[in-house]
Write a protein that holds these residues in place. Sequence first.
Motif, PDB file in Angstrom:
ATOM      1  N   ASP A 144       0.850  -1.186   0.000  1.00  0.00           N
ATOM      2  CA  ASP A 144       0.000   0.000   0.000  1.00  0.00           C
ATOM      3  C   ASP A 144       0.892   1.245   0.000  1.00  0.00           C
ATOM      4  O   ASP A 144       1.642   1.480   0.950  1.00  0.00           O
ATOM      5  CB  ASP A 144      -0.893   0.002   1.239  1.00  0.00           C
ATOM      6  CG  ASP A 144      -1.923   1.128   1.231  1.00  0.00           C
ATOM      7  OD1 ASP A 144      -1.712   2.140   0.525  1.00  0.00           O
ATOM      8  OD2 ASP A 144      -2.947   1.007   1.924  1.00  0.00           O
ATOM      9  N   PRO A 145       0.824   2.077  -1.046  1.00  0.00           N
ATOM     10  CA  PRO A 145       1.726   3.234  -1.145  1.00  0.00           C
ATOM     11  C   PRO A 145       1.492   4.285  -0.070  1.00  0.00           C
ATOM     12  O   PRO A 145       2.304   5.192   0.096  1.00  0.00           O
ATOM     13  CB  PRO A 145       1.426   3.796  -2.542  1.00  0.00           C
ATOM     14  CG  PRO A 145       0.037   3.331  -2.852  1.00  0.00           C
ATOM     15  CD  PRO A 145      -0.081   1.991  -2.212  1.00  0.00           C
ATOM     16  N   ARG A 146       0.399   4.161   0.699  1.00  0.00           N
ATOM     17  CA  ARG A 146       0.117   5.143   1.754  1.00  0.00           C
ATOM     18  C   ARG A 146       0.825   4.802   3.063  1.00  0.00           C
ATOM     19  O   ARG A 146       0.834   5.609   3.988  1.00  0.00           O
ATOM     20  CB  ARG A 146      -1.389   5.210   2.011  1.00  0.00           C
ATOM     21  CG  ARG A 146      -2.210   5.677   0.814  1.00  0.00           C
ATOM     22  CD  ARG A 146      -3.693   5.493   1.073  1.00  0.00           C
ATOM     23  NE  ARG A 146      -4.010   4.076   1.277  1.00  0.00           N
ATOM     24  CZ  ARG A 146      -5.219   3.628   1.608  1.00  0.00           C
ATOM     25  NH1 ARG A 146      -6.207   4.493   1.780  1.00  0.00           N
ATOM     26  NH2 ARG A 146      -5.434   2.335   1.758  1.00  0.00           N
ATOM     27  N   THR A 147       1.426   3.611   3.145  1.00  0.00           N
ATOM     28  CA  THR A 147       2.044   3.195   4.393  1.00  0.00           C
ATOM     29  C   THR A 147       3.511   3.608   4.467  1.00  0.00           C
ATOM     30  O   THR A 147       4.186   3.789   3.452  1.00  0.00           O
ATOM     31  CB  THR A 147       1.985   1.662   4.562  1.00  0.00           C
ATOM     32  OG1 THR A 147       2.752   1.043   3.526  1.00  0.00           O
ATOM     33  CG2 THR A 147       0.568   1.161   4.511  1.00  0.00           C
ATOM     34  N   ILE A 148       3.981   3.736   5.693  1.00  0.00           N
ATOM     35  CA  ILE A 148       5.400   3.934   5.958  1.00  0.00           C
ATOM     36  C   ILE A 148       5.965   2.581   6.354  1.00  0.00           C
ATOM     37  O   ILE A 148       5.391   1.884   7.193  1.00  0.00           O
ATOM     38  CB  ILE A 148       5.624   4.940   7.096  1.00  0.00           C
ATOM     39  CG1 ILE A 148       5.067   6.313   6.706  1.00  0.00           C
ATOM     40  CG2 ILE A 148       7.103   5.052   7.448  1.00  0.00           C
ATOM     41  CD1 ILE A 148       5.011   7.282   7.873  1.00  0.00           C
ATOM     42  N   ILE A 149       7.066   2.194   5.756  1.00  0.00           N
ATOM     43  CA  ILE A 149       7.695   0.924   6.094  1.00  0.00           C
ATOM     44  C   ILE A 149       8.773   1.190   7.139  1.00  0.00           C
ATOM     45  O   ILE A 149       9.759   1.864   6.861  1.00  0.00           O
ATOM     46  CB  ILE A 149       8.321   0.253   4.851  1.00  0.00           C
ATOM     47  CG1 ILE A 149       7.272   0.081   3.753  1.00  0.00           C
ATOM     48  CG2 ILE A 149       8.929  -1.096   5.233  1.00  0.00           C
ATOM     49  CD1 ILE A 149       7.857  -0.389   2.429  1.00  0.00           C
ATOM     50  N   LEU A 150       8.556   0.697   8.332  1.00  0.00           N
ATOM     51  CA  LEU A 150       9.509   0.894   9.417  1.00  0.00           C
ATOM     52  C   LEU A 150      10.247  -0.416   9.627  1.00  0.00           C
ATOM     53  O   LEU A 150       9.726  -1.352  10.211  1.00  0.00           O
ATOM     54  CB  LEU A 150       8.773   1.311  10.684  1.00  0.00           C
ATOM     55  CG  LEU A 150       9.609   1.871  11.834  1.00  0.00           C
ATOM     56  CD1 LEU A 150      10.381   3.107  11.391  1.00  0.00           C
ATOM     57  CD2 LEU A 150       8.707   2.215  13.008  1.00  0.00           C
ATOM     58  N   GLU A 170      12.061  -3.894  -2.700  1.00  0.00           N
ATOM     59  CA  GLU A 170      11.254  -4.371  -3.823  1.00  0.00           C
ATOM     60  C   GLU A 170      10.007  -3.501  -4.018  1.00  0.00           C
ATOM     61  O   GLU A 170       9.635  -3.175  -5.143  1.00  0.00           O
ATOM     62  CB  GLU A 170      10.832  -5.821  -3.592  1.00  0.00           C
ATOM     63  CG  GLU A 170      11.980  -6.813  -3.636  1.00  0.00           C
ATOM     64  CD  GLU A 170      11.544  -8.206  -3.231  1.00  0.00           C
ATOM     65  OE1 GLU A 170      10.344  -8.380  -2.905  1.00  0.00           O
ATOM     66  OE2 GLU A 170      12.389  -9.128  -3.238  1.00  0.00           O
ATOM     67  N   LEU A 171       9.360  -3.123  -2.903  1.00  0.00           N
ATOM     68  CA  LEU A 171       8.081  -2.413  -2.983  1.00  0.00           C
ATOM     69  C   LEU A 171       8.232  -0.899  -2.916  1.00  0.00           C
ATOM     70  O   LEU A 171       7.309  -0.167  -3.250  1.00  0.00           O
ATOM     71  CB  LEU A 171       7.162  -2.892  -1.849  1.00  0.00           C
ATOM     72  CG  LEU A 171       6.812  -4.385  -1.885  1.00  0.00           C
ATOM     73  CD1 LEU A 171       5.981  -4.763  -0.664  1.00  0.00           C
ATOM     74  CD2 LEU A 171       6.054  -4.726  -3.164  1.00  0.00           C
ATOM     75  N   ASP A 172       9.386  -0.435  -2.466  1.00  0.00           N
ATOM     76  CA  ASP A 172       9.653   0.997  -2.383  1.00  0.00           C
ATOM     77  C   ASP A 172      11.048   1.266  -2.948  1.00  0.00           C
ATOM     78  O   ASP A 172      11.957   1.702  -2.250  1.00  0.00           O
ATOM     79  CB  ASP A 172       9.563   1.446  -0.910  1.00  0.00           C
ATOM     80  CG  ASP A 172       9.850   2.928  -0.729  1.00  0.00           C
ATOM     81  OD1 ASP A 172       9.524   3.714  -1.643  1.00  0.00           O
ATOM     82  OD2 ASP A 172      10.403   3.287   0.330  1.00  0.00           O
ATOM     83  N   PRO A 173      11.240   0.988  -4.252  1.00  0.00           N
ATOM     84  CA  PRO A 173      12.586   1.072  -4.835  1.00  0.00           C
ATOM     85  C   PRO A 173      13.214   2.464  -4.754  1.00  0.00           C
ATOM     86  O   PRO A 173      14.438   2.587  -4.710  1.00  0.00           O
ATOM     87  CB  PRO A 173      12.363   0.645  -6.288  1.00  0.00           C
ATOM     88  CG  PRO A 173      10.912   0.865  -6.552  1.00  0.00           C
ATOM     89  CD  PRO A 173      10.229   0.600  -5.250  1.00  0.00           C
ATOM     90  N   LYS A 174      12.403   3.513  -4.699  1.00  0.00           N
ATOM     91  CA  LYS A 174      12.941   4.878  -4.614  1.00  0.00           C
ATOM     92  C   LYS A 174      13.200   5.291  -3.165  1.00  0.00           C
ATOM     93  O   LYS A 174      13.740   6.369  -2.916  1.00  0.00           O
ATOM     94  CB  LYS A 174      11.987   5.872  -5.285  1.00  0.00           C
ATOM     95  CG  LYS A 174      11.862   5.671  -6.796  1.00  0.00           C
ATOM     96  CD  LYS A 174      10.968   6.730  -7.411  1.00  0.00           C
ATOM     97  CE  LYS A 174      10.864   6.554  -8.923  1.00  0.00           C
ATOM     98  NZ  LYS A 174       9.980   7.596  -9.536  1.00  0.00           N
ATOM     99  N   GLY A 175      12.781   4.457  -2.217  1.00  0.00           N
ATOM    100  CA  GLY A 175      13.031   4.747  -0.808  1.00  0.00           C
ATOM    101  C   GLY A 175      12.263   5.929  -0.262  1.00  0.00           C
ATOM    102  O   GLY A 175      12.705   6.589   0.673  1.00  0.00           O
ATOM    103  N   LEU A 176      11.084   6.184  -0.808  1.00  0.00           N
ATOM    104  CA  LEU A 176      10.312   7.355  -0.403  1.00  0.00           C
ATOM    105  C   LEU A 176       9.569   7.155   0.915  1.00  0.00           C
ATOM    106  O   LEU A 176       9.151   8.133   1.542  1.00  0.00           O
ATOM    107  CB  LEU A 176       9.291   7.714  -1.498  1.00  0.00           C
ATOM    108  CG  LEU A 176       9.877   8.048  -2.874  1.00  0.00           C
ATOM    109  CD1 LEU A 176       8.752   8.328  -3.868  1.00  0.00           C
ATOM    110  CD2 LEU A 176      10.804   9.246  -2.773  1.00  0.00           C
ATOM    111  N   ARG A 177       9.388   5.897   1.353  1.00  0.00           N
ATOM    112  CA  ARG A 177       8.587   5.654   2.552  1.00  0.00           C
ATOM    113  C   ARG A 177       9.186   4.579   3.463  1.00  0.00           C
ATOM    114  O   ARG A 177       8.477   3.954   4.236  1.00  0.00           O
ATOM    115  CB  ARG A 177       7.152   5.276   2.155  1.00  0.00           C
ATOM    116  CG  ARG A 177       7.048   4.089   1.198  1.00  0.00           C
ATOM    117  CD  ARG A 177       5.631   3.929   0.664  1.00  0.00           C
ATOM    118  NE  ARG A 177       5.517   2.776  -0.228  1.00  0.00           N
ATOM    119  CZ  ARG A 177       5.169   1.554   0.166  1.00  0.00           C
ATOM    120  NH1 ARG A 177       4.885   1.331   1.436  1.00  0.00           N
ATOM    121  NH2 ARG A 177       5.075   0.571  -0.700  1.00  0.00           N
ATOM    122  N   THR A 178      10.490   4.384   3.369  1.00  0.00           N
ATOM    123  CA  THR A 178      11.166   3.376   4.194  1.00  0.00           C
ATOM    124  C   THR A 178      12.119   4.038   5.179  1.00  0.00           C
ATOM    125  O   THR A 178      12.968   4.829   4.786  1.00  0.00           O
ATOM    126  CB  THR A 178      11.953   2.384   3.315  1.00  0.00           C
ATOM    127  OG1 THR A 178      11.066   1.746   2.396  1.00  0.00           O
ATOM    128  CG2 THR A 178      12.624   1.331   4.190  1.00  0.00           C
TER     129      THR A 178
END
Length: 217
Positions: A144-150, A170-178
């Motif tokens: 889900d692109p709205r989540t933050i991956i912690l 894999e799911l956030d290749p640009k690192g915008l939410r990790t």
Amino acid sequence: LELGKSSVLESIVGLDFLPRGDVRIQSWIIFFLGVVTRRPLELRLNHLQDENAKPWGIFEEIPGKKFYDFPNEVKGSIVTLTDKVAGTIGIVDKPIVLNIYSHTCPDLTLIDLPGITRIPIAGSDQPKNIEQITRSMAHRYVSDPRTIILCVISANADISTSDGLQMARELDPKGLRTIGVLTKIDIMDKGTNAKRMLTGQDIPLRLGYVGIKNRSQ
């Protein structure tokens, strides 16, 4: 490998209420993973302005009852609701929804996910494809692109083997939410330190890493 996931969650919420176990766990994702967590736990945090107000929680599966005793009643109810649906060792994709009202927490929703289980427990009724089931569950929430991956990672473990970082890339290749969180820095082997990990020299993250020392025994 206990990565300190429960302590990180409780630090964000500002309350002690999560079950713990002696099992070995892989912990990571948005928001976190752990074998002790056998149903997704959706924490809907509501910040109270009144600092004198006593925090309370409400389970959607237990309507009409407010829980004020977090270390005992809330923690015990999470265990009971888990066992009710998942049995004593099962893992079921049916979330427990807990609304928390407290001046200690921000307005935020956290999702605590069951960990990726690679091998079913011997003698149990866990399916042989338990890894596929738990990985698919995590993938669905984290994609889900709205989540933050912690990504919660133990500083005294090999960061390159983190399932959380792998899925995040894999799911956030640009690192915008990790965001990376390094726990247990205080118990690293003598003569070692977390400098390379914290500065992203080992595995870089666009949003970087935060090092924390949680409450210890």
